[in-house]
Design a protein around this motif. Sequence first.
Motif, PDB file in Angstrom:
ATOM      1  N   PRO A 150       2.626   4.569  -1.012  1.00  0.00           N
ATOM      2  CA  PRO A 150       2.294   5.525  -2.081  1.00  0.00           C
ATOM      3  C   PRO A 150       3.284   5.526  -3.225  1.00  0.00           C
ATOM      4  CG  PRO A 150       3.017   6.666  -0.078  1.00  0.00           C
ATOM      5  CD  PRO A 150       2.789   5.242   0.304  1.00  0.00           C
ATOM      6  N   HIS A 210       3.951   3.191  -5.076  1.00  0.00           N
ATOM      7  CA  HIS A 210       3.391   2.390  -6.154  1.00  0.00           C
ATOM      8  C   HIS A 210       2.268   3.099  -6.888  1.00  0.00           C
ATOM      9  CE1 HIS A 210       5.846  -0.637  -4.398  1.00  0.00           C
ATOM     10  NE2 HIS A 210       5.073  -0.838  -3.356  1.00  0.00           N
ATOM     11  N   GLY A 211       1.922   4.328  -6.497  1.00  0.00           N
ATOM     12  CA  GLY A 211       0.825   5.031  -7.131  1.00  0.00           C
ATOM     13  C   GLY A 211      -0.425   5.003  -6.276  1.00  0.00           C
ATOM     14  N   ARG A 212      -1.521   5.427  -6.882  1.00  0.00           N
ATOM     15  CA  ARG A 212      -2.775   5.540  -6.114  1.00  0.00           C
ATOM     16  C   ARG A 212      -3.342   4.181  -5.722  1.00  0.00           C
ATOM     17  NH1 ARG A 212      -6.341   9.478  -9.782  1.00  0.00           N
ATOM     18  NH2 ARG A 212      -5.372   8.208 -11.388  1.00  0.00           N
ATOM     19  N   ASN A 213      -3.070   3.154  -6.508  1.00  0.00           N
ATOM     20  CA  ASN A 213      -3.623   1.832  -6.223  1.00  0.00           C
ATOM     21  C   ASN A 213      -2.554   0.925  -5.620  1.00  0.00           C
ATOM     22  OD1 ASN A 213      -6.156   2.488  -7.398  1.00  0.00           O
ATOM     23  ND2 ASN A 213      -5.273   2.147  -9.432  1.00  0.00           N
ATOM     24  N   CYS A 258       0.805  -1.224   0.000  1.00  0.00           N
ATOM     25  CA  CYS A 258       0.000   0.000   0.000  1.00  0.00           C
ATOM     26  C   CYS A 258       0.838   1.274   0.000  1.00  0.00           C
ATOM     27  CB  CYS A 258      -0.932   0.003   1.219  1.00  0.00           C
ATOM     28  SG  CYS A 258      -2.106  -1.375   1.237  1.00  0.00           S
TER      29      CYS A 258
END
Length: 469
Positions: free
Chosen positions: A32, A34-37, A30
């Motif tokens: 951030p 890695h991006g929004r997802n 989870c």
Amino acid sequence: MVPATFWEHEPVRRALAARHLGRVIRAFRCHPYHGRNPLPQSAVAGWLGITQAQLSRVENGSAIVHLDRLAHWAQVLRIPAKHLWFALPNQPCHFGPEADKEQPGHQPAGSQETAGLATPPAPADAVTTASDEGGDTTDRRQFHALAALAGIAATGSLDLLATPTDAPRSIGMEQVRFASSLVDEFRRADAAAGADQLCDIAIRVHAHLSSWATKATYSREVGDALQTALAELACEAAWLTIDAERRAEARPFLHEAITRARLADDPRVEVRALTCLSLLTREERPGESLHCAEAALRVSSGWATPRLTTLLHMRRAHALAILRDTGGFNRELVKARREFDRGLHDDDLPFVHFVNEQEVSGLQGMSYLALGDPGRAAEIFRSIAVTPASIYRRNQLLYTLEFANAAYLQGDVNEAARTALSALPQLQEINSGRVTQLFSHVRSNLGRPARETLAAREFVDAYDQAVGR
């Protein structure tokens, strides 16, 4: 790779302090970075060699205490040893109040040695144990591409990728379809991460499936489909070795693909292998490249789409240019352009989707370079360089660097240097051996003392810093 600061994110720090690896994994997914997802549980479960349901229990259940599993998963996620509360094999335990103090030989956060400690695992490991042609740095893009490939392990078709002793003794059509789907997975991952990140994975997966298929039993119908699936995997492995500049490894895969395609009576896969073989042999054996493209035209006669025919004529045109056959080159170029103008077709094979105006023009420009005409080549490459493509960024970058090369050959050192410098940020974004080699070639030219200018020195210094020279 993730940066060293990744492990300083508060949820990650709390999970590590709680000495609960399941919570560490959840915080890892989870993050951030890695991006929004978040990274999907299925992908990370594939890395760890477990199912999605098992990972869910690990993340939400009580802390794992089995040292072997703790050590293995920490190594899979590449958690720096200084953050762990247990010792990895052959390493001291660093966790505790003294962990942040300077140690002899310790590299400060953000240094070259620590910045890449959390490279995501090669999905082939997860695949083996559990399961084209054509990043911010792309570390992030690479991470997601490999995560997508590792997600194969959670598709429910794990028996095809099981270890040999556990693999079923018979093969059905469902398993063959799954093997075929791996080609699409590699294509998508290659588009995101580049061949350098996937080459060894594809080779290992291909070898594993080929070995298992020789020991299993199957019907005649399944056997033909299996030969086609393995031929397509061989073609994909060959392409990845070519783009990774490991060209010597590609030929056996292509010969195997041609043999399997003929056994399965599948001319489409045979044509793909011949087309790739034409690319492989173009520079060092242009005569063979010419014959491979001609053979592909013969095999595909009657069913080839305009885009496939365009590619094959451009393969022949480039080989003829290397052979300095100007008349033959011009004839093939006319044929390629005539076919290209016929447009797209619903029956276009997946491996020719990269054949667009940019690609046809780029191959034409490279042919002019081979003919010793850098002026005409530069005109073509300039038009590609000033019109960024939203897709096929690898080819866009290659032709931009060829523009720098052509400008240098024309004697315009400053334009060559400015072009190469503008492309330099993408060096870390596209993991392709061909790109790396071409950057190195441009740097070698611009670094010659006799051709040095202020712009050339600026590029050389920036390049050397980027590659850590």
